[in-house]
Design a protein around this motif. Structure first.
Motif, PDB file in Angstrom:
ATOM      1  N   ALA A   1       0.826  -1.211   0.000  1.00 16.18           N
ATOM      2  CA  ALA A   1       0.000   0.000   0.000  1.00 16.18           C
ATOM      3  C   ALA A   1       0.853   1.249   0.000  1.00 16.18           C
ATOM      4  O   ALA A   1       0.570   2.221  -0.719  1.00 16.18           O
ATOM      5  N   GLU A   2       1.905   1.259   0.792  1.00 17.79           N
ATOM      6  CA  GLU A   2       2.780   2.426   0.830  1.00 17.79           C
ATOM      7  C   GLU A   2       3.515   2.592  -0.488  1.00 17.79           C
ATOM      8  O   GLU A   2       3.690   3.706  -0.985  1.00 17.79           O
ATOM      9  N   ILE A   3       3.979   1.504  -1.061  1.00 18.61           N
ATOM     10  CA  ILE A   3       4.747   1.573  -2.291  1.00 18.61           C
ATOM     11  C   ILE A   3       3.892   2.138  -3.433  1.00 18.61           C
ATOM     12  O   ILE A   3       4.343   2.927  -4.252  1.00 18.61           O
ATOM     13  N   VAL A   4       2.623   1.732  -3.484  1.00 22.10           N
ATOM     14  CA  VAL A   4       1.742   2.159  -4.568  1.00 22.10           C
ATOM     15  C   VAL A   4       1.396   3.635  -4.457  1.00 22.10           C
ATOM     16  O   VAL A   4       1.342   4.360  -5.458  1.00 22.10           O
ATOM     17  N   ASN A   5       1.165   4.110  -3.252  1.00 29.49           N
ATOM     18  CA  ASN A   5       0.620   5.458  -3.054  1.00 29.49           C
ATOM     19  C   ASN A   5       1.676   6.539  -2.875  1.00 29.49           C
ATOM     20  O   ASN A   5       1.326   7.716  -2.752  1.00 29.49           O
ATOM     21  N   LEU A   6       2.941   6.179  -2.836  1.00 21.98           N
ATOM     22  CA  LEU A   6       3.988   7.159  -2.575  1.00 21.98           C
ATOM     23  C   LEU A   6       4.972   7.233  -3.716  1.00 21.98           C
ATOM     24  O   LEU A   6       4.981   6.403  -4.624  1.00 21.98           O
ATOM     25  N   ASN A   7       5.826   8.229  -3.630  1.00 24.46           N
ATOM     26  CA  ASN A   7       6.850   8.460  -4.639  1.00 24.46           C
ATOM     27  C   ASN A   7       8.144   8.797  -3.916  1.00 24.46           C
ATOM     28  O   ASN A   7       8.124   9.538  -2.929  1.00 24.46           O
ATOM     29  N   GLY A   8       9.257   8.250  -4.359  1.00 22.76           N
ATOM     30  CA  GLY A   8      10.529   8.569  -3.720  1.00 22.76           C
ATOM     31  C   GLY A   8      11.478   7.396  -3.704  1.00 22.76           C
ATOM     32  O   GLY A   8      11.473   6.548  -4.612  1.00 22.76           O
ATOM     33  N   ILE A   9      12.308   7.335  -2.668  1.00 22.09           N
ATOM     34  CA  ILE A   9      13.352   6.317  -2.563  1.00 22.09           C
ATOM     35  C   ILE A   9      13.283   5.676  -1.186  1.00 22.09           C
ATOM     36  O   ILE A   9      13.391   6.360  -0.167  1.00 22.09           O
ATOM     37  N   SER A  10      13.122   4.364  -1.159  1.00 20.80           N
ATOM     38  CA  SER A  10      13.075   3.632   0.102  1.00 20.80           C
ATOM     39  C   SER A  10      14.476   3.529   0.706  1.00 20.80           C
ATOM     40  O   SER A  10      15.488   3.728   0.021  1.00 20.80           O
ATOM     41  N   LEU A  11      14.542   3.199   1.982  1.00 25.24           N
ATOM     42  CA  LEU A  11      15.824   2.969   2.643  1.00 25.24           C
ATOM     43  C   LEU A  11      16.287   1.530   2.448  1.00 25.24           C
ATOM     44  O   LEU A  11      17.348   1.145   2.911  1.00 25.24           O
TER      45      LEU A  11
END
Length: 370
Positions: free
Chosen positions: A174-184
């Motif tokens: 859910a977080e991956i789909v709704n957000l934009n950027g770079i994970s840690l």
């Protein structure tokens, strides 16, 4: 020669100081005072927020004359930034050693972009309405939300402000789909490439994961494994007990010459308190190498791991922010590719690996420390 005002300017780069000065003039505000400690407790007026001009204590005060001011305002990079709005950075109001990581990311953001960057240390007491008002007043176009607290704060922003996430572990689809950027979370492709360099005879990577938290990463890992000519043997575990049973079975049946175990960022299957020590013991006794997405595991006995290069991560986030302002399409959340590598020489020796001086130089961190 008459001194007009004081300009906070970074030692290595004059354009940043000019950009800060130009922004202040456009806002018709008073000359700023250098802030020695950006993370001091917030005042009531700021409602839990601290605004930091450029890099705070990393800057010195230097007199600026009228002629120098005019020269700086004529710089092409300053003219190009006028009217484009600015970038705000939310970062958690935390103590060391975590603070240094976020400050490194902010440093990279400021080094890469020509736009004005305002940084805010945030906590759970933030007043969303006040924050939105500040961002509108300063013409903010994009917010870079660092860490989980930065992300939680950004959720309450006006929808016309683009949000990029960075410096946070994102553990659900859910977080991956709704957000934009770079994970840690390190990119599996880089982990597997490093594995092949160290252990070229490896043919299979074993991983135990919780699908509720890490399925998005496993999708990337399967593709990355194919690219490296590896088989990814993945096993689902939905609780700690199931994970422990799986590890015992997998280590017992693994071939230390051809298999390796990967420990992803997964709080179910790589639980630090009781499960990780058991994994490390089984790996040591069996000779099966383990590598990790968490650099702290190398200090405890994993063969190698990768950790964030915070400054480079900041630079990548700045590029994404400028792209968002220019109207580029959202790309979703990407795994981290700005990385440092760490190795445990004692573990390598135990496995019969001879890591020579030249190969050691390809690692940023070496344990045990000399």
């Amino acid at each position: 020669m008459t001194t007009l005002l004081f300009n906070a300017r970074p030692r290595p780069r004059a354009p940043r100081g000019a950009s800060a000065l130009l922004s202040l003039l456009l806002l018709a505000g008073p000359a700023p005072h250098a802030m020695a400690d950006d993370l001091a407790p917030a005042t009531a007026e700021s409602a839990g927020l601290l605004e930091r001009y450029d890099s705070g204590g990393q800057y010195g005060l230097q007199p600026l004359t009228v002629s120098q001011l005019e020269d700086q305002l004529r710089r092409p990079e300053l003219q190009a930034s006028v009217g484009q709005g600015g970038i705000a950075v939310f970062y958690p109001n935390v103590s060391e050693p975590f603070r240094s990581a976020f400050i490194g990311m902010i440093q990279g953001i400021e080094e890469r972009t020509r736009l004005r960057v305002r940084s805010y240390a945030v906590d759970a007491r933030v007043d969303a309405a006040d924050l939105n008002a500040q961002l509108r007043r300063t013409g903010t176009k994009v917010v870079i939300a660092l860490g989980r607290q930065g992300l939680n704060t950004a959720v309450a922003l006006d929808r016309d402000i683009e949000v990029l996430v960075g410096g946070a572990l994102l553990l659900s689809d859910a977080e991956i789909v709704n957000l934009n950027g770079i994970s840690l979370t390190p990119d599996p492709a880089l982990l597997f490439a490093r594995l092949r360099t160290l252990l070229p005879d490896t043919r299979r990577v074993i991983v135990v994961y919780d699908p509720k938290k890490t399925e998005w990463l496993l999708r990337l890992a399967r593709e990355a494994a194919r690219g490296q000519g590896l088989e990814l043997a993945s096993y689902e575990a939905r609780d700690l007990s199931q994970a422990a049973q799986l590890y015992a079975t997998l280590f017992a049946g693994a071939d230390s010459r051809r298999d390796a175990v990967w420990l992803p960022h997964d709080t179910t299957t790589v639980e630090e308190g009781t499960l990780l020590p058991l994994i490390l013991k089984q790996a040591w006794n069996s000779g099966v190498p383990i590598f990790s997405s968490n650099v702290l595991h190398v200090k405890k006995g994993a063969l190698f791991a990768m950790s964030p290069n915070n400054v480079e991560l900041g630079r990548s986030l700045a590029n994404s922010a400028e792209g968002a302002i220019a109207g580029e399409r959202r790309k979703g959340v990407q795994p981290l590719r700005e990385l440092h590598a760490a190795i445990n020489l004692r573990t390598a020796s135990h496995m019969g690996l001879n890591i020579g001086y030249q190969q050691q130089r390809t690692f940023d961190l070496i344990y045990p420390e000399p």
